[in-house]
Design a protein around this motif. Sequence first.
Motif, mmCIF file in Angstrom:
data_model
loop_
_atom_site.group_PDB
_atom_site.id
_atom_site.type_symbol
_atom_site.label_atom_id
_atom_site.label_comp_id
_atom_site.label_asym_id
_atom_site.label_seq_id
_atom_site.Cartn_x
_atom_site.Cartn_y
_atom_site.Cartn_z
ATOM 1 N N UNK A 237 -12.501 30.673 -53.751
ATOM 2 C CA UNK A 237 -13.863 30.528 -53.222
ATOM 3 C C UNK A 237 -14.450 29.181 -53.614
ATOM 4 N N UNK A 238 -14.179 28.760 -54.850
ATOM 5 C CA UNK A 238 -14.715 27.482 -55.302
ATOM 6 C C UNK A 238 -14.213 26.354 -54.431
ATOM 7 N N UNK A 239 -13.007 26.503 -53.937
ATOM 8 C CA UNK A 239 -12.427 25.432 -53.147
ATOM 9 C C UNK A 239 -12.743 25.563 -51.665
ATOM 10 N N UNK B 98 -8.061 40.926 -57.969
ATOM 11 C CA UNK B 98 -7.574 39.657 -58.509
ATOM 12 C C UNK B 98 -8.745 38.678 -58.515
ATOM 13 N N UNK B 99 -9.632 38.928 -59.467
ATOM 14 C CA UNK B 99 -10.915 38.237 -59.490
ATOM 15 C C UNK B 99 -10.752 36.744 -59.707
ATOM 16 N N UNK C 4 -9.422 36.208 -46.945
ATOM 17 C CA UNK C 4 -8.467 36.062 -48.053
ATOM 18 C C UNK C 4 -9.111 36.496 -49.361
ATOM 19 N N UNK C 5 -10.358 36.037 -49.516
ATOM 20 C CA UNK C 5 -11.051 36.331 -50.776
ATOM 21 C C UNK C 5 -11.294 37.832 -50.894
ATOM 22 N N UNK D 166 -16.574 44.188 -59.916
ATOM 23 C CA UNK D 166 -15.203 44.636 -60.154
ATOM 24 C C UNK D 166 -14.915 44.604 -61.656
ATOM 25 N N UNK D 167 -15.271 43.482 -62.292
ATOM 26 C CA UNK D 167 -15.073 43.388 -63.737
ATOM 27 C C UNK D 167 -15.860 44.471 -64.457
#
Lengths: 860, 213
Positions: free
Chosen positions: A330-332, A322-323, A313-314, A357-358
């Motif tokens: 990811x945090x969750x 969609x960072x 998913x990530x 990406x950013x």
Amino acid sequence: MSIKAFELVPVIERVKLMSDKAKTQIECLDVCGKNMYIGTSDCFVVHYSIDEKTQANGRITYTSEKQGHKYLVVKKPVAQLRAASALNRIMVLCDNTLTLLNMFDLEPIVTGAKIKGVVCFCINDNPVRTNPFSVEICVALKRKTVQLYTVTEDRMMHLRDVTLPEQAVAVGVDGVTVCAALTSQYCMINTDSSYITDLFPIDDNLKPIIKRISKEEFLLSGPSALGIFATSAGVSQRPPMQWSDGLTAVSFVHPYIVALNDEFITVHSILDQQQKQAMPFISGVFLGDFDGRIFVASGREIYSLVPIPFEKQIQALLADKRVQEALELAKNANKTGMSREKFVKMFKRIQQQAAFIEFAEKNFDEAGQHFKESAIDIREIISLYPHYLPSSVNFTRSVPPLHEIADINQLSRSNEETKLAYKVFLREFLEDIRGTSITHGYKLEVDVALLKLYAESCPEKLPELLADDPGCDLGDCVNWLERHGRLHSLGLLYQHHGESEKALAVWTKLMDSGAKDPSFPGLDFIVLFLASLTNHELLWKYVDWVLEKDEELGVKIFTERPANEPQSERLRPETVVDYLHRFPIAVITYLEYLIFQRRLEKEKYHTHLAVLYLEAVIKLMDTNGTKKEDLDIARSKLRHMLQMSNLYRVQLILGKAKEKEMHAECAILYGKLEEHDKALRILVHKLKDFGAAENYCQVNSRGKDPAACKRLYHILLSVYLDPTYERRDTLVAPAMDLLNNADAEFDNVKILQLLPESWSVGLLGQFLTRAVRTSMHNSRMTRIERMMARGENLQVKQTFIEMQRDAIVMNEERVCAVCNRAFSDPTFVRYPNGVVTHVHCAKNKYICPVTGKLFSADKR
Amino acid sequence: MASRGGPQRPNGASQGKICQFKLVLLGESAVGKSSLVLRFVKGQFHEYQESTIGAAFLTQTVCLDDTTVKFEIWDTAGQERYHSLAPMYYRGAQAAIVVYDITNPDTFGRAKTWVKELQRQASPNIVIALAGNKADLASKRMVEFDEAQAYAEENSLLFMETSAKTAMNVNDIFLAIAKKLPKSETSGTPQPRQGVRLNNEQGGQQSEGGCCK
């Protein structure tokens, strides 16, 4: 906003029900381990075993096998069905009656435990009691009551009732709290206190849904298709969710809320309350989550909603750039049972991907922050900038790659402005992280990259970087600096690496060629560098070069050496003085340094300097048209030297000074020889500088005893009054001034003898008055002193007596120290040393009769 | 979301007290509740702010002397159909801002109803502020300042006329609320308290606790 969080996988494609009557439909189901129980609309309970298999390609498939079925006779649909594996029972709600069936053979329990008039029920997943072989349930009855029961293998024990204002149509339970949907509103019921908190009203066209989300938190379907969170206290702690209309069921598997309506299965995230996925699913009748697995049923088919792994998913989110969402997810992810270590590793990697990406999107602030937080291998970033990694470093980017960026040329499509922005980012980022733990072990890479960036666009920062112990190697930095014409910095780099020779070569070249490097401070810098250079051999190579450029500056090489430098053969003062012979200014400066600063007490240097000063003066005197000021400065320098030092050869200087009639200097020199008479004569007769003469007395009497001082003034006065001097009339006034001078000290008697007979008292009045007064004053002062000393003496004596005073106890046991008999009369004698005797035994009051000690009879 | 992250260390030794307060915005639809929050939290203003669905949640931290005050702001939807949800959001709130639109007297009437409801049903010592928003549209004013002021005084409410568009009084009203909120350790939201019970047994009387006084 979409993301693929779940995948529909068929579990039972067509339920083989007892009869193939078209009307037979799935009503409800429950899954417990490998057992699946299905309740149908025509009163059957069907038991399947299901098996989950993971294929080689990661796909999950199910196989199922029917185990048995049971017809419940009442011809009503099975409304609710829950398995209780701890009891080996399933609870079935059918025809408003809750009964128990055996989990394996589906036979009813003979004890006949049942509850009638039930609208719905639910299991308490957070039970108040902790017996593992019982299950707590909450039951909503038709008659405006909810009841709590404890269910065991064969019994249902009633715990308590709570009466409600209306009938409950749906219930949820957690601990002591029951959340109920009444016909007109939702409410929270505390079953301990029976206290009811109203939540919000239920519209007529709304199907009430209550889903327990976590401890003390429920999700309710609200007006305008909102999903509303409510805690046991009746407070909403998360913003509501926008659902679609006509929901029939809701499930929750962290962090997703799955909702079912007639046409779709929708997936919302509990993290941002946004919809993430929608799957078409026509005529769904049932949706439920069982131990983290979600199953959904239409009339005849059963599917599982298999979660797509978090990583996938990530990665999908990252691929869509969609960072924010990816990081949030990811945090969750650590809530899904991943070990802490594994999670941190995974999260860092995702953060790094996000950062790149950013970076590619030119969102530099975010990129920098992610790079920092994820402790990126700094070489990953630098390697995107062609030629910025040190040539000595062999770096290959991590595999699998964190990004698909070739380098910044690709990113900027050779647009110079963009490229510059990237370089500015790198520069600021490296400056920011320099010295932090991220750069640990990569000092070389960071500093070389910074050096190159500075050389290109920020030369003013180079010296600072190079001064601060840079990790730069020589390698390609040398070429780079040369290419960008940062020669001064190149020198600094050599210096940092201890290559003083190369550094000097670069700097001298820079000086000689006159090339422009605004950061180069010029000759001063080289001089300072040489002044602190420890390699003295090398130093001598450049001394000539420097001195020929600028003597005054050059001599600093010798005069401004570090204080703690060890003495060296090559830099002995003799050697240096010898060498400096060619450079007259330099040699004077150097000698001044030796004498005034180092305070070397060598006659040779002092004489040398004195001679040099003298020569300078003589040269000035001999040239015509010399300015008076220059001469004065030169002479005062000489005089200062002569006055200050005691080490030079006086005779040598004196000879030359006499020759040139330099009287002031002669006077000082005579003074040095203690020939005060001569000195003062010169001052008075030749120079007629009476002030200087008095000053001379003052200077030369400094630190000497008053007699010597008086003698000096006396000599001066005799010079003034010298009867052999033909123009002595002119000296009467200075003589009087001297006599009246308060500072001068005289032996008044001698003065009176010296004064010419012819002088009138009037002339001497002032002096005489002063002399008399001084004498009187002295005499009186002496007297006072004496009397005060006497008083003090008296005081001391008194103290002494007081200290000696002591009480003496006289009794029968006390005997005379002389005759050893007792005392009979009240009188006795005590000697200062404590000996006590009869009065008649004390023959001499000044001599102790026992010890023979003599006490002072001294009476003033 | 609400409980995650942020400076929740119960008694950060170095930075004085941290207090956390739940604040709710109420008022008629389109009076500018969301705009006020957006201005306060992000310093932005959108001419065409979408209408809020249900409720929205934001946080903002302000510093007041030696205290850090963290607002948990619940921005409720003003539309009538969401009215029934409001108690879910103002329950347990320590502060409320009731907003009306100075160009629309109906919204002022609605604000009075909200104040009444809060006084009746919310926490007994809730701090209520009345905000007359859209003060930049003074030319179309329909609710007089004095009238609202008098009403606020009567009901002991904080009162300011604000403008989310020009940012006038926006931070001020939040700060005024922060000042009025009790900052002793015993108040504040119940949840972040667990870590600091060291001497709470002596009752709520805190000796202005902490080393950094």
